[in-house]
Scaffold this active site. Structure first.
Site, PDB file in Angstrom:
ATOM      1  N   ASP A  73       0.845  -1.192   0.000  1.00  0.00           N
ATOM      2  CA  ASP A  73       0.000   0.000   0.000  1.00  0.00           C
ATOM      3  C   ASP A  73       0.881   1.242   0.000  1.00  0.00           C
ATOM      4  O   ASP A  73       1.998   1.223   0.516  1.00  0.00           O
ATOM      5  CB  ASP A  73      -0.923   0.019   1.216  1.00  0.00           C
ATOM      6  CG  ASP A  73      -2.150   0.895   1.007  1.00  0.00           C
ATOM      7  OD1 ASP A  73      -2.368   1.381  -0.121  1.00  0.00           O
ATOM      8  OD2 ASP A  73      -2.910   1.107   1.977  1.00  0.00           O
ATOM      9  N   GLY A  74       0.388   2.293  -0.593  1.00  0.00           N
ATOM     10  CA  GLY A  74       1.049   3.580  -0.596  1.00  0.00           C
ATOM     11  C   GLY A  74       0.092   4.627  -0.079  1.00  0.00           C
ATOM     12  O   GLY A  74      -1.125   4.457  -0.156  1.00  0.00           O
ATOM     13  N   GLU A  85       2.618   3.769  -4.190  1.00  0.00           N
ATOM     14  CA  GLU A  85       2.097   2.439  -4.518  1.00  0.00           C
ATOM     15  C   GLU A  85       3.123   1.644  -5.336  1.00  0.00           C
ATOM     16  O   GLU A  85       3.342   0.458  -5.090  1.00  0.00           O
ATOM     17  CB  GLU A  85       0.785   2.541  -5.305  1.00  0.00           C
ATOM     18  CG  GLU A  85      -0.384   3.122  -4.544  1.00  0.00           C
ATOM     19  CD  GLU A  85      -1.079   2.154  -3.604  1.00  0.00           C
ATOM     20  OE1 GLU A  85      -0.675   0.980  -3.499  1.00  0.00           O
ATOM     21  OE2 GLU A  85      -2.049   2.604  -2.959  1.00  0.00           O
ATOM     22  N   ASP A 106      -4.290  -2.777  -3.433  1.00  0.00           N
ATOM     23  CA  ASP A 106      -5.600  -2.149  -3.610  1.00  0.00           C
ATOM     24  C   ASP A 106      -5.522  -1.029  -4.652  1.00  0.00           C
ATOM     25  O   ASP A 106      -6.462  -0.279  -4.841  1.00  0.00           O
ATOM     26  CB  ASP A 106      -6.165  -1.654  -2.277  1.00  0.00           C
ATOM     27  CG  ASP A 106      -5.298  -0.614  -1.587  1.00  0.00           C
ATOM     28  OD1 ASP A 106      -4.324  -0.123  -2.192  1.00  0.00           O
ATOM     29  OD2 ASP A 106      -5.600  -0.284  -0.425  1.00  0.00           O
ATOM     30  N   HIS A 163      -9.505  -1.419   2.360  1.00  0.00           N
ATOM     31  CA  HIS A 163     -10.292  -1.086   3.548  1.00  0.00           C
ATOM     32  C   HIS A 163     -11.550  -1.940   3.678  1.00  0.00           C
ATOM     33  O   HIS A 163     -12.613  -1.449   4.032  1.00  0.00           O
ATOM     34  CB  HIS A 163     -10.653   0.399   3.560  1.00  0.00           C
ATOM     35  CG  HIS A 163      -9.468   1.274   3.312  1.00  0.00           C
ATOM     36  ND1 HIS A 163      -8.467   1.463   4.235  1.00  0.00           N
ATOM     37  CD2 HIS A 163      -9.094   1.987   2.222  1.00  0.00           C
ATOM     38  CE1 HIS A 163      -7.547   2.269   3.731  1.00  0.00           C
ATOM     39  NE2 HIS A 163      -7.891   2.592   2.507  1.00  0.00           N
ATOM     40  N   ASP A 218      -1.875  -0.905   4.947  1.00  0.00           N
ATOM     41  CA  ASP A 218      -2.393   0.457   5.051  1.00  0.00           C
ATOM     42  C   ASP A 218      -1.890   1.118   6.331  1.00  0.00           C
ATOM     43  O   ASP A 218      -1.447   2.270   6.313  1.00  0.00           O
ATOM     44  CB  ASP A 218      -3.925   0.449   5.025  1.00  0.00           C
ATOM     45  CG  ASP A 218      -4.498   1.832   5.252  1.00  0.00           C
ATOM     46  OD1 ASP A 218      -4.413   2.661   4.323  1.00  0.00           O
ATOM     47  OD2 ASP A 218      -5.014   2.088   6.359  1.00  0.00           O
TER      48      ASP A 218
END
Length: 167
Positions: free
Chosen positions: A7-8, A48, A71, A127, A137
């Protein structure tokens, strides 16, 4: 087999950003985590891609079979749809413009061309309660209390070394 979640994040996009990577084994124990904060003018997409690049480098360096979950539609499409086309088109997109984030994408292409066993990048919904994604995250946003809470709620084990990897 390793399961890698990336995740970024970026505040004010562009602005200060960071990425997080969580690497889990088949028992869902966390074997490695990485976090890197970028204090300069970065974007969410760049972070990301940095997370994806870290995951690929780790897997090659450790000779593991793996699946990367992201994601980010942008990251997933780069690997699964666009990167080969861009490379054969001298790094131009469909509008004949140089692709954005070319430095990172060319680094990804290096790893993309290495013969990976069962190499996959899969898009997952962010999420939505997926433990690995929630941990990535939390790492990307520097939320240590969320990481501790997820570990406790899911009875997770950390079997890696205690240092946070720097990329």
């Amino acid at each position: 087999m390793l399961y890698i979640y990336t995740d970024g994040s970026c505040k004010n996009n562009p602005g200060a950003g960071a990425f997080g990577v969580i690497i889990m084994d088949e028992t869902k124990s966390v074997v490695k985590h990485a976090y890197r904060k970028e204090d300069n003018n970065t974007t969410n997409n760049r972070e990301e891609l940095k997370a994806l690049l870290y995951a690929l480098k780790y897997s090659v360096d450790n000779n593991n079979e793996f699946i990367i979950y992201t994601d980010s539609s942008y990251s997933e499409k780069i690997i699964n749809e666009w990167i080969s086309k861009w490379a054969s088109n001298n790094w131009k997109n469909s509008k004949n413009q140089t692709v954005e984030n070319l430095d990172l994408i060319q680094s990804l292409y290096y790893y993309y061309n290495i013969e990976f066993p069962n190499f996959q990048v899969k898009k997952i919904k962010g999420h939505c309660g997926e433990v690995g994604n929630e941990l990535a995250d939390a790492a990307a946003t520097g939320n240590a209390s969320k990481i501790i809470k997820i570990f406790k709620e899911n009875n997770l084990t950390y079997i890696g070394d205690n240092k946070i990897d720097k990329f």
